[in-house]
Design a protein around this motif. Structure first.
Motif, PDB file in Angstrom:
ATOM      1  N   ASP A 233       0.715  -1.301   0.128  1.00 53.83           N
ATOM      2  CA  ASP A 233       0.149  -0.049  -0.040  1.00 53.83           C
ATOM      3  C   ASP A 233       0.678   1.114  -0.006  1.00 53.83           C
ATOM      4  OD1 ASP A 233      -2.285  -1.672   0.225  1.00 53.83           O
ATOM      5  OD2 ASP A 233      -2.359  -1.540   2.423  1.00 53.83           O
ATOM      6  N   ARG A 234       0.300   2.265  -0.574  1.00 53.90           N
ATOM      7  CA  ARG A 234       1.055   3.596  -0.715  1.00 53.90           C
ATOM      8  C   ARG A 234       2.607   3.548  -1.289  1.00 53.90           C
ATOM      9  NH1 ARG A 234      -0.995   3.023   4.101  1.00 53.90           N
ATOM     10  NH2 ARG A 234       1.191   2.876   5.064  1.00 53.90           N
TER      11      ARG A 234
ATOM     12  N   ARG B 150      -1.915   2.181  -9.955  1.00 57.53           N
ATOM     13  CA  ARG B 150      -0.661   2.002  -9.176  1.00 57.53           C
ATOM     14  C   ARG B 150       0.547   2.629  -9.897  1.00 57.53           C
ATOM     15  NH1 ARG B 150      -1.324  -1.431  -4.790  1.00 57.53           N
ATOM     16  NH2 ARG B 150       0.883  -1.330  -4.644  1.00 57.53           N
TER      17      ARG B 150
ATOM     18  N   THR C 280       3.509   4.788 -10.538  1.00 50.80           N
ATOM     19  CA  THR C 280       4.569   5.318  -9.811  1.00 50.80           C
ATOM     20  C   THR C 280       5.808   5.623 -10.419  1.00 50.80           C
ATOM     21  OG1 THR C 280       5.379   3.363  -9.011  1.00 50.80           O
ATOM     22  CG2 THR C 280       3.646   4.363  -7.733  1.00 50.80           C
TER      23      THR C 280
END
Length: 835
Positions: free
Chosen positions: A704-705, A771, A773
């Motif tokens: 997560d994150r 997601r 990134t």
């Protein structure tokens, strides 16, 4: 005068071979038995003696015997038609067909002409339905002309040479509309293909019949003499594995010209000795009957000596001379000049000019005699002397390789042959003798259509989960052994090939299990040696083929093993193993094999700078991107043993079918903790992981994150996982993706963009937009291989990899040197995320 009028009168052998005169050999007598030849100039066979080996030499010279076929006139008529048709195809492509771009179309009229008699004789008298022929690239129009006369090619294609959708520049099994046995075009590859085709045929016949493969048809290679400059040709010729393959027959078109010039020292005598030393039967077809008759006259010995002693370029120049020039040039200025001048004084101009170019490769009787002498217990080479451009106005010219007949020369050729240039594609009347011969030949060579058998089912998952520490290289052998238990029908179709690296690439257990293929049974003298771990049991029932250290041979064999589904209707699953640093050496012939329809699996192992202690010479850098870019191939670089199993089984399952494809697996000798793979225990989740592995990659760590994505491949997965752990310690959460196939992922990207018909679902599971990134890619190979992944979601990225020659050292030292170690990955992640 008709162009081929005198070809039936050609001969092959008189005295010391012309081969040595063309080579400029200063000491001919050292190689040949002069007295026998001079005493009996009409001998059909002259066998020489090699004092070094104290046995009869394999080199024989052929003269035409007086056993002319009743079809001699028909064959000459057909040869003239083949010359005309092949010349006209090229003429139409360059002189008649519209060419808006103005770019050169090309073609090789002279190279075709030198092969016309050889190919006419071969097709219309010698070939049987089981025979296969590889035609030299530049003679493709001759092949199409013959196929047209045999009813195997529609007339509409004769105007399409080198046109889109038409006849290819060089013979192509996959793209030409008529029968082509072997794709040729890349020098040396097409020549050697029938060697590997012979081995593949024997193997597949054993599989189909349950008994060892036997002789069931010759495998001919029609080779230009310049093609023998290619080193890969000799790698194949000298391989000991082919010494007993008597179905192999090469015919060398010895026209002594290359692209740019007349070759000054063709060294044909040396070529004969090299074939001889490799155990081949050597048959040489040299002079013609007109020269033979000239030499038999009073003063003929002087003419013979003159021709034998002159350099090759001087003889070639005589081919371009008028009769008046020949009467001056041929005698020369030596002490026997007057004798030679008197000898030729009574010859008519026509006979004199025809006599000087009277070589055996254009003589039907001489060629027929050579074919009758083929020894089917060993490979044979027939060296046929020819004139490049024979029968054309350009014959013998040193720059005729790519030259084209002018419109005027083409019209003159038509008149000489008695052909209407406005109806260039006319064939023979069915009731004519030539027409009946064409019909009979077509019927004789008729082949039953090949219906490929359905390949046996290949499992997708053996079902075990590897534990402990293992290497992807070792997993290769284990999967093959497992296949023999889980799917014996499929395992029987597997044939592995190696260039003397079976033991060092972990195939030992497989070889012990299935045995080594050999054309005959051989005794294993170490079978009773308790300390011998790897057993070498050689027989026609073995499933492993071992070649010498020549990667081009290995991939050539793989290509032919992988084409048996279309040639003989029996699919095989060929898997070739070589050191990954040498994949580039083998790439061209392997790629050409794929182009020709050969489906195979190439395993490169060990790979990369992970081979730390081996140094830069044995550290592959570019191979991952090669796998990404190779057409007709799916590449994989597994990180774990389970990934090897799934990708190898999927690759085997794609072989031996019309829609099949080849594969390239890049494996490593680095021991890796297999628990890092975190293979799901739930059956549905396991199958989902397997599908992702085969499709190109899977998420190994999801958090997560997550602030950064590390996409890693192959041997550096442990460094990627270690970097993710350290990043988390400093507050930067990282996802880790295990990339198994950049090629599959790139195809998915192309499919998403509407380019190609692939599927893109793997991108949604591997790189979902929610997601997205910044990304760091890393692999043991060139960094650009994975750089495109950042474009999927258009994120900032850094690509790590190897872009310089390797260094010797420990694994940690080498990884640090190339910035693919854990520290470098952590640093790159911090930079790309702005921390």
């Amino acid at each position: 005068m008709r162009i081929l009028r005198y070809s039936r009168r050609l001969a092959c052998a008189i005295g010391a071979p012309l081969v040595n005169s063309f080579a400029g050999c200063a000491t001919i007598a050292a190689c040949w038995d002069y007295p026998v030849a001079f005493r009996d100039p009409n001998a059909v066979i002259r066998t020489t003696f090699d004092s070094r080996r104290h046995q009869e030499s394999l080199v024989t010279s052929i003269s035409p015997a007086d056993n002319r076929s009743s079809t001699g006139d028909e064959l000459r008529e057909i040869a003239e038609k083949v010359l005309w048709l092949s010349t006209s195809m090229i003429h139409h492509a360059n002189r008649i067909r519209p060419n808006a771009s103005g770019l050169k179309v090309g073609g090789h009229q002279a190279s075709c002409a030198s092969m016309v008699t050889i190919m006419t004789s071969l097709w219309f008298e010698q070939l049987q339905p089981g025979d296969r022929v590889s035609v030299k690239p530049h003679a493709s129009p001759v092949l199409h002309a013959i196929n047209y006369l045999l009813g195997d090619l529609d007339e509409k294609y004769l105007t399409t040479l080198r046109a889109y959708g038409g006849l290819q520049s060089y013979p192509s099994r996959a793209k030409d509309p008529d029968t082509v046995d072997y794709s040729t075009g890349s020098v040396g590859i097409g020549a050697t293909a029938p060697i590997w085709g012979a081995m593949a045929r024997r193997f597949v016949e054993r599989e189909a019949t349950g008994s060892p493969g036997t002789f069931s048809g010759r495998q001919y290679s029609l080779v230009g003499d310049a093609e023998l400059d290619e080193g890969a040709v000799w790698e194949a010729i000298i391989d000991p594995g082919i010494a007993e393959l008597g179905e192999i027959v090469w015919i060398v078109d010895l026209n002594r010209q290359s692209l740019d010039r007349v070759v000054p020292n063709i060294a044909a005598g040396r070529l004969e000795k090299m074939f001889d030393a490799a155990g081949w039967q050597v048959l040489t077809v040299k002079f013609g009957r007109l020269l033979e008759e000239l030499f038999a006259k009073e003063g003929g010995d002087a003419a013979r000596r003159r021709i034998l002693d002159m350099p090759n370029p001087e003889y070639q120049r005589l081919l371009r001379c008028s009769a008046d020039e020949l009467r001056t040039r041929l005698p020369g200025d030596g002490p026997e000049a007057a004798t030679i001048a008197d000898l030729i004084a009574d010859l008519s101009d026509t006979v004199l000019t025809e006599t000087i170019r009277n070589l055996g490769g254009h003589d039907l009787d001489a060629l027929r005699e050579a074919y009758s002498r083929i020894d089917d217990t060993r490979p044979t080479v027939i060296i046929a002397y020819t004139v490049k451009g024979f029968g054309l106005p350009t014959q013998g010219h040193p720059q005729n390789h790519s030259s084209l007949l002018t419109v005027e020369e083409y019209a003159t050729l038509a008149r000489t042959l008695g052909i209407d240039p406005d109806a260039p594609w006319a064939t023979f009347d069915d009731a004519s003798t030539a027409g009946r011969l064409c019909t009979a030949t077509a019927e004789r060579l008729r082949r039953e259509p090949v219906s490929p058998a359905e390949p046996p089912a290949v499992p997708t998952d053996i079902g075990r989960t590897p534990k402990g520490t293992a290497t992807t290289q070792a997993a290769l052998g284990r999967v093959l052994i497992d296949l023999t238990r889980e799917a014996p029908d499929a395992a029987k179709r597997v044939v592995t090939v190696s260039p003397d690296v079976s033991s060092s690439t972990n195939l030992g257990s497989w070889v012990n299990k299935v045995g080594v293929w050999s054309s005959s049974e051989r005794h294993d003298w170490f079978e009773d040696d308790a300390e011998t771990i790897m057993h070498w049991r050689e027989s026609p029932t073995g499933q492993h083929m071992e070649l010498g250290i020549a990667e081009t041979n290995l991939v050539g064999l793989m290509g032919e093993l992988g084409a048996t589904w279309s040639r003989w209707g029996q699919p095989l699953f060929p898997i070739g193993v070589m050191y990954d640093p040498f994949v580039e050496r083998a790439l061209e012939p392997w790629s050409y094999g794929i182009y020709a329809g050969g489906q195979s699996i190439l395993v490169g192992t060990p790979s990369g700078v992970t081979l730390a202690a081996e140094g830069g010479a044995h550290q592959s850098i570019k191979t991952p991107s090669i796998g990404l870019e190779q057409p007709g191939c799916i590449s994989y670089e597994p990180a774990f043993a389970i990934d090897v199993e799934w990708t190898l089984l999927a690759s085997i399952g794609r072989l031996g079918r019309p829609d099949g494809t080849s594969a390239y697996l890049r494996l490593s000798t680095r021991p890796v903790d297999q628990t890092l793979a975190d293979v799901p225990t739930d059956p549905a989740a396991r199958e989902r992981r397997r599908r992702q592995v085969v499709a190109g990659g899977y998420p190994l760590v999801r958090r997560d994150r997550a602030a950064v994505t590390i996409a890693a491949m192959g041997a550096v997965i442990p460094e990627a996982l270690a970097a993710a752990q350290r990043l988390e310690q400093v507050g930067v959460v990282a996802d880790v993706l295990c990339i198994t196939s950049p090629g599959q992922l790139y195809r998915a990207v192309q499919a998403r963009q509407g380019h190609g018909g692939g599927e893109s679902w793997i991108l949604d599971q591997l790189l979902p937009a929610d997601r997205a990134t910044p990304m760091v890619t890393v692999l043991d190979g060139h960094p650009h291989t994975l750089a495109f992944l950042a474009t999927v979601n258009r994120v900032a990225s850094t690509s790590l990899g190897v872009s310089n020659f390797g260094q010797v050292g420990s694994l940690d030292e080498v990884y640090k040197h190339h910035h693919i170690d854990t520290d470098s990955i952590v640093g790159a992640a911090l930079d790309v995320t702005g921390h």
